[in-house]
Structure formats: C-alpha cells, structure tokens
Design a protein around this motif. Structure first.
Motif, PDB file in Angstrom:
ATOM      1  N   ASP A 296       0.807  -1.222   0.000  1.00 47.82           N
ATOM      2  CA  ASP A 296       0.000   0.000   0.000  1.00 47.82           C
ATOM      3  C   ASP A 296       0.841   1.272   0.000  1.00 47.82           C
ATOM      4  OD1 ASP A 296      -2.418  -1.294  -0.104  1.00 47.82           O
ATOM      5  OD2 ASP A 296      -2.744  -1.279   2.056  1.00 47.82           O
ATOM      6  N   TYR A 297       1.945   1.263   0.750  1.00 46.73           N
ATOM      7  CA  TYR A 297       2.755   2.484   0.821  1.00 46.73           C
ATOM      8  C   TYR A 297       3.926   2.458  -0.148  1.00 46.73           C
ATOM      9  CZ  TYR A 297       2.996   6.854   3.376  1.00 46.73           C
ATOM     10  OH  TYR A 297       2.905   8.181   3.711  1.00 46.73           O
ATOM     11  N   GLU A 298       4.283   1.277  -0.618  1.00 47.79           N
ATOM     12  CA  GLU A 298       5.312   1.097  -1.645  1.00 47.79           C
ATOM     13  C   GLU A 298       6.631   1.780  -1.282  1.00 47.79           C
ATOM     14  OE1 GLU A 298       3.240   0.620  -5.826  1.00 47.79           O
ATOM     15  OE2 GLU A 298       2.415   2.406  -4.843  1.00 47.79           O
ATOM     16  N   VAL A 299       7.121   1.447  -0.080  1.00 51.38           N
ATOM     17  CA  VAL A 299       8.394   2.022   0.364  1.00 51.38           C
ATOM     18  C   VAL A 299       9.457   0.956   0.590  1.00 51.38           C
ATOM     19  CG1 VAL A 299       7.432   4.120   1.385  1.00 51.38           C
ATOM     20  CG2 VAL A 299       7.606   2.053   2.783  1.00 51.38           C
ATOM     21  N   SER A 300       9.118  -0.296   0.330  1.00 53.18           N
ATOM     22  CA  SER A 300      10.116  -1.344   0.500  1.00 53.18           C
ATOM     23  C   SER A 300      10.906  -1.527  -0.796  1.00 53.18           C
ATOM     24  CB  SER A 300       9.459  -2.659   0.923  1.00 53.18           C
ATOM     25  OG  SER A 300      10.442  -3.588   1.353  1.00 53.18           O
ATOM     26  N   VAL A 301      11.955  -2.334  -0.719  1.00 48.73           N
ATOM     27  CA  VAL A 301      12.762  -2.685  -1.892  1.00 48.73           C
ATOM     28  C   VAL A 301      12.999  -4.189  -1.836  1.00 48.73           C
ATOM     29  CG1 VAL A 301      13.888  -0.416  -2.058  1.00 48.73           C
ATOM     30  CG2 VAL A 301      14.927  -2.200  -0.641  1.00 48.73           C
ATOM     31  N   PRO A 302      13.387  -4.828  -2.946  1.00 47.30           N
ATOM     32  CA  PRO A 302      13.516  -6.290  -2.954  1.00 47.30           C
ATOM     33  C   PRO A 302      14.443  -6.837  -1.867  1.00 47.30           C
ATOM     34  CG  PRO A 302      13.531  -5.454  -5.200  1.00 47.30           C
ATOM     35  CD  PRO A 302      13.556  -4.253  -4.302  1.00 47.30           C
ATOM     36  N   GLU A 303      15.531  -6.143  -1.583  1.00 45.80           N
ATOM     37  CA  GLU A 303      16.458  -6.649  -0.565  1.00 45.80           C
ATOM     38  C   GLU A 303      15.797  -6.686   0.818  1.00 45.80           C
ATOM     39  OE1 GLU A 303      18.936  -4.708  -3.798  1.00 45.80           O
ATOM     40  OE2 GLU A 303      17.087  -4.249  -2.725  1.00 45.80           O
ATOM     41  N   ILE A 304      15.039  -5.648   1.135  1.00 45.96           N
ATOM     42  CA  ILE A 304      14.339  -5.613   2.426  1.00 45.96           C
ATOM     43  C   ILE A 304      13.301  -6.735   2.489  1.00 45.96           C
ATOM     44  CG2 ILE A 304      12.708  -4.281   3.816  1.00 45.96           C
ATOM     45  CD1 ILE A 304      15.452  -3.166   4.127  1.00 45.96           C
ATOM     46  N   ASP A 305      12.548  -6.928   1.400  1.00 41.08           N
ATOM     47  CA  ASP A 305      11.555  -8.001   1.373  1.00 41.08           C
ATOM     48  C   ASP A 305      12.227  -9.365   1.566  1.00 41.08           C
ATOM     49  OD1 ASP A 305       9.568  -6.125   0.881  1.00 41.08           O
ATOM     50  OD2 ASP A 305       9.635  -6.394  -1.294  1.00 41.08           O
ATOM     51  N   LEU A 306      13.383  -9.546   0.949  1.00 42.74           N
ATOM     52  CA  LEU A 306      14.121 -10.791   1.105  1.00 42.74           C
ATOM     53  C   LEU A 306      14.517 -11.018   2.563  1.00 42.74           C
ATOM     54  CD1 LEU A 306      15.632 -13.266  -0.022  1.00 42.74           C
ATOM     55  CD2 LEU A 306      17.576 -11.744  -0.507  1.00 42.74           C
ATOM     56  N   LEU A 307      14.999  -9.981   3.199  1.00 45.20           N
ATOM     57  CA  LEU A 307      15.415 -10.093   4.602  1.00 45.20           C
ATOM     58  C   LEU A 307      14.232 -10.475   5.492  1.00 45.20           C
ATOM     59  CD1 LEU A 307      17.904  -9.815   6.370  1.00 45.20           C
ATOM     60  CD2 LEU A 307      17.619  -7.327   6.297  1.00 45.20           C
ATOM     61  N   VAL A 308      13.083  -9.880   5.239  1.00 44.77           N
ATOM     62  CA  VAL A 308      11.881 -10.227   6.009  1.00 44.77           C
ATOM     63  C   VAL A 308      11.462 -11.662   5.725  1.00 44.77           C
ATOM     64  CG1 VAL A 308       9.419  -9.722   6.310  1.00 44.77           C
ATOM     65  CG2 VAL A 308      11.074  -7.849   6.218  1.00 44.77           C
ATOM     66  N   ASP A 309      11.519 -12.077   4.465  1.00 44.78           N
ATOM     67  CA  ASP A 309      11.132 -13.448   4.112  1.00 44.78           C
ATOM     68  C   ASP A 309      12.047 -14.480   4.767  1.00 44.78           C
ATOM     69  OD1 ASP A 309       9.021 -12.557   2.588  1.00 44.78           O
ATOM     70  OD2 ASP A 309      10.107 -12.669   0.672  1.00 44.78           O
ATOM     71  N   ILE A 310      13.335 -14.186   4.833  1.00 43.36           N
ATOM     72  CA  ILE A 310      14.271 -15.106   5.488  1.00 43.36           C
ATOM     73  C   ILE A 310      13.966 -15.204   6.981  1.00 43.36           C
ATOM     74  CG2 ILE A 310      16.703 -15.466   6.094  1.00 43.36           C
ATOM     75  CD1 ILE A 310      17.383 -14.083   3.383  1.00 43.36           C
ATOM     76  N   ALA A 311      13.663 -14.047   7.588  1.00 41.72           N
ATOM     77  CA  ALA A 311      13.309 -14.053   9.010  1.00 41.72           C
ATOM     78  C   ALA A 311      12.053 -14.890   9.252  1.00 41.72           C
ATOM     79  CB  ALA A 311      13.088 -12.628   9.493  1.00 41.72           C
ATOM     80  N   LYS A 312      11.111 -14.824   8.318  1.00 43.69           N
ATOM     81  CA  LYS A 312       9.845 -15.555   8.463  1.00 43.69           C
ATOM     82  C   LYS A 312      10.088 -17.066   8.469  1.00 43.69           C
ATOM     83  CE  LYS A 312       6.394 -13.564   6.438  1.00 43.69           C
ATOM     84  NZ  LYS A 312       5.378 -13.078   5.466  1.00 43.69           N
ATOM     85  N   GLU A 313      11.167 -17.496   7.825  1.00 47.29           N
ATOM     86  CA  GLU A 313      11.488 -18.922   7.767  1.00 47.29           C
ATOM     87  C   GLU A 313      12.217 -19.413   9.017  1.00 47.29           C
ATOM     88  OE1 GLU A 313      13.868 -19.134   4.273  1.00 47.29           O
ATOM     89  OE2 GLU A 313      12.211 -18.638   2.907  1.00 47.29           O
ATOM     90  N   ASP A 314      12.648 -18.495   9.884  1.00 47.66           N
ATOM     91  CA  ASP A 314      13.423 -18.864  11.067  1.00 47.66           C
ATOM     92  C   ASP A 314      12.493 -19.174  12.237  1.00 47.66           C
ATOM     93  OD1 ASP A 314      15.129 -18.509  13.559  1.00 47.66           O
ATOM     94  OD2 ASP A 314      16.645 -18.220  11.999  1.00 47.66           O
ATOM     95  N   ALA A 315      12.640 -20.332  12.827  1.00 50.17           N
ATOM     96  CA  ALA A 315      11.730 -20.790  13.886  1.00 50.17           C
ATOM     97  C   ALA A 315      11.814 -19.945  15.144  1.00 50.17           C
ATOM     98  CB  ALA A 315      12.032 -22.250  14.221  1.00 50.17           C
ATOM     99  N   ASP A 316      12.918 -19.220  15.338  1.00 52.46           N
ATOM    100  CA  ASP A 316      13.080 -18.429  16.569  1.00 52.46           C
ATOM    101  C   ASP A 316      12.521 -17.009  16.443  1.00 52.46           C
ATOM    102  OD1 ASP A 316      14.286 -20.433  18.096  1.00 52.46           O
ATOM    103  OD2 ASP A 316      16.273 -19.994  17.253  1.00 52.46           O
ATOM    104  N   VAL A 317      12.047 -16.629  15.261  1.00 53.50           N
ATOM    105  CA  VAL A 317      11.593 -15.252  15.027  1.00 53.50           C
ATOM    106  C   VAL A 317      10.063 -15.182  15.060  1.00 53.50           C
ATOM    107  CG1 VAL A 317      11.555 -13.348  13.375  1.00 53.50           C
ATOM    108  CG2 VAL A 317      13.654 -14.654  13.716  1.00 53.50           C
ATOM    109  N   TYR A 318       9.553 -14.250  15.853  1.00 50.43           N
ATOM    110  CA  TYR A 318       8.104 -14.027  15.922  1.00 50.43           C
ATOM    111  C   TYR A 318       7.604 -13.154  14.771  1.00 50.43           C
ATOM    112  CZ  TYR A 318       8.092 -15.739  20.767  1.00 50.43           C
ATOM    113  OH  TYR A 318       8.208 -16.506  21.893  1.00 50.43           O
ATOM    114  N   GLY A 319       8.389 -12.143  14.413  1.00 49.39           N
ATOM    115  CA  GLY A 319       7.947 -11.222  13.381  1.00 49.39           C
ATOM    116  C   GLY A 319       9.081 -10.350  12.901  1.00 49.39           C
TER     117      GLY A 319
END
Length: 368
Positions: A296-319
């Motif tokens: 909606d705000y379109e302020v992210s970039v592919p590298e940031i999205d990748l970092l968030v996606d990797i965190a989402k795959e980690d069992a120790d990360v809540y968000g």
C-alpha cells in the motif's frame, strides 16, 4: 586512530553529550500524519564534545566523515546549506538563534556509531546530541519536548528532509528495552517495557536511503493531498470505516490512506500485545505492517523483502518488518529470548548469500 578533541583544538572540551539511534518497532509513516508510533533506543550512540569560543566562529570535526585533521568552519548568523554533514551543526545553531537563544562560537568534535542511511535516525541522533551539548554549554532554558521539536525543525527547515517528530522524540526520550508509545498529535508519550521473553533484532540491509531525496517527500505530499480530498486535517482523523471512501480517491492515494489508517490500528494493538505478552500476535502485527508498507505504501525494496522473508522462515523469530522511512535501511525483528544473537547471525548470513549485499547486525550487539 582518530584525533581527539584535545589533539585537534589544543585543549580539553567543556561539555560532552551523546544521543542514541532509534529503531521503530511499529508505526511507520504515521508520525507526519498525526498518528501513533512505537520506537525504542538502540545501543549505538552519537557522541559530541564542545568548548565555547569568545568569537562567533564555529569549528567542527567529524571522526566519521572528515579527512585526517580536517576542521570545517563557519560564522554564527551566516549559516547556509552545503549538502554536507556540517549542515546539521549549522541547522542547530540557526534554529536556536531564530528561537531567541544567545550563542557564541564553539569548537565541536563529533563521532557516531549509528550507521548512515540505515533507517535508525543517524541524523536525529546527531541533532539531539548537539542540542543537548549546547543546552548545557550555554545553560539554555529548553525543556525535553521542545528540544525534540527543535531537532525536527533542523531537519525540516534547514536540511530539507520532511521528517516527522518521531525521530527526535525517540532519540531524546526513548530507552533500550523500553518502547516509547507516542501520540504525535498530542505529543503524549508513555514508556512500555518489552517482555523479557523477547530479543529485539536489527539488521541493516546494506541498502542505504536518503530522506532528503524525492520518494519520502512524495509519500508525505500524497498523504496531505488525500487528507484534503477527504476533508480532514490529517489522516489521523480517519478510522477503518472511512476506508471505503478512501478507495474512491485517485490512485495511489487510497492505498496510502489504507496504510496509515491500518498502521495506526496496528500500533495500538501492538501496545496491547506487549502489555499482555501475546508474542505471536505481536509478530503477526509486524508482518502485517511490512506487507502494508510493501503493497500500500510502496516504500520497500527487494532486498528488504528478502530479509523479512528469510526471518519468516526462522523458527526463533516471531515477526519482522521494514523499519524507518524505507527505500532501503534496516529490518527490525522480534526473536525468542536468548536466541537473538544466533538468529540474527543466521539470517544475515543467508541474506548476504542470496542478495550479494553486506548486512550488519546492529542489535543485539556482538560481545567482543
């Protein structure tokens, strides 16, 4: 080794001050819309040392950006923008003098651990450290909230970065391990402890941003245009029942409104989740915030999205979510207590391999 104040100026400083960087846990692009934010301080600090002079000359040295022994100078009352780190010193002295505060010249030594362009308020950290030091050096009658407002004026009126009030308020009033729940319209704030079951993580993506550049300014202008079309002073005045009306605005204004309105709601929900220690709920709010910033705000970039996606795959990360103004910068994450250092190292290593960037883990700090 970098020269000390004594090495450069031939005598010791009279005053030393510091101010931390900040990470915004949740509440992005809501502050200049009169909304809610939830930042906290990080360990990295900007440090300054000052000594007054008898004339109107300011002599300044930055450990981070000056060439060896290079001292930059200007006269009080003759501040002009030079698109240079010295603008932040000039901006502080100009704003103080315009507010009626009497200054003489001074010598200033600056060193910062807050990485530039990381979304962690390196500039606000510098502004506030200088303001704190000058307040002490010249016994200026400036209270804490007005000091933060002066920091915002330096960015808005002199440097030309249209930032909101969150950064200087957070840098000046937030603490580590304690979120600062701030209502940016009413300028009311409350410190909310982070549960001991959480380890905050901050990873700099290696993609720098610049708030004085165009994209951030465009988003702010879009919000002002949307508010005017919807007949409100600020987007803070809207609630979720107004979103149907907002969707009829010319694109992309409806998307911008949807982000701000839903982000304000997420901040309020996050404060409740912190207090009740609903950590899975808090993590889901982080992911929802990131999705809103991306779509909606379109302020992210592919590298940031990748970092968030990797965190989402980690069992120790809540968000995890983009923090700061966007277009690069850092990601803030919440991990299970005791796992933060290892989780951050894992995520940064995977991200470096997949992106080709050079990330840095800023929180938790590695122990030497």
């Amino acid at each position: 080794m970098s020269p000390s104040f004594q090495d450069l100026f031939g005598h010791p400083p009279e005053v030393e001050a510091e101010a931390p960087g900040r990470v915004n846990l949740i509440g992005e692009h809501t502050d200049y819309n009169g909304g809610y934010v939830l930042p906290m301080a990080i360990p990295q600090q900007t440090q300054v040392a000052l000594r007054r002079r008898a004339d109107k000359r300011v002599r300044a040295f930055s450990v981070n950006t000056s060439r060896s022994g290079e001292i930059l100078e200007y006269e009080l009352g003759q501040e002009s923008v030079g698109k240079h780190w010295l603008d932040y010193v000039k901006g502080v002295t100009q704003v103080l003098q315009r507010e009626g505060h009497a200054l003489t010249g001074f010598e200033i030594w600056i060193s910062s651990e807050v990485p530039l362009g990381s979304g962690l308020s390196s500039s606000a950290s510098l502004d506030v450290a200088i303001l704190r030091a000058l307040r002490e050096l010249f016994s200026l009658p400036v209270e804490d909230v007005p000091l933060a407002i002066l920091g915002q004026k330096v960015e808005n009126d002199f440097v030309g970065a249209p930032v909101g009030i969150m950064d200087p308020m957070a840098v000046h009033l937030a603490d580590q391990g304690m979120a600062l729940f701030l209502d940016t319209r009413l300028m009311r704030f409350e410190r909310v402890p982070l549960p001991r079951a959480l380890d905050p993580i901050v990873i700099n993506s290696g993609v720098a941003h610049n708030h004085a550049a165009g994209d951030y300014r465009v988003r702010r202008a879009e919000c002002e245009q949307a508010a005017a079309l919807l007949g409100v002073q600020q987007l803070r005045d809207l609630s979720t029942v107004d979103l149907l009306r907002a969707e009829k605005l010319p694109a992309p204004l409806g998307q911008r409104v949807r982000h701000v309105v839903t982000e304000n709601a997420r901040v309020l929900a996050a404060v409740q989740a912190l207090r009740s220690e609903e950590l899975d709920r808090l993590g889901n709010l982080f992911y929802a915030s990131h999705d809103s910033q991306r779509r909606d705000y379109e302020v992210s970039v592919p590298e940031i999205d990748l970092l968030v996606d990797i965190a989402k795959e980690d069992a120790d990360v809540y968000g995890a979510r983009l923090t700061g103004g966007g277009f690069g910068g850092s990601v803030v994450m919440l991990a299970k207590a005791g796992t933060g250092s290892d989780a951050a190292a894992r995520i940064a290593e995977i991200y470096a391999k997949r992106s080709g960037q050079r990330p840095s883990v800023l929180v938790p700090q590695a122990h030497s």
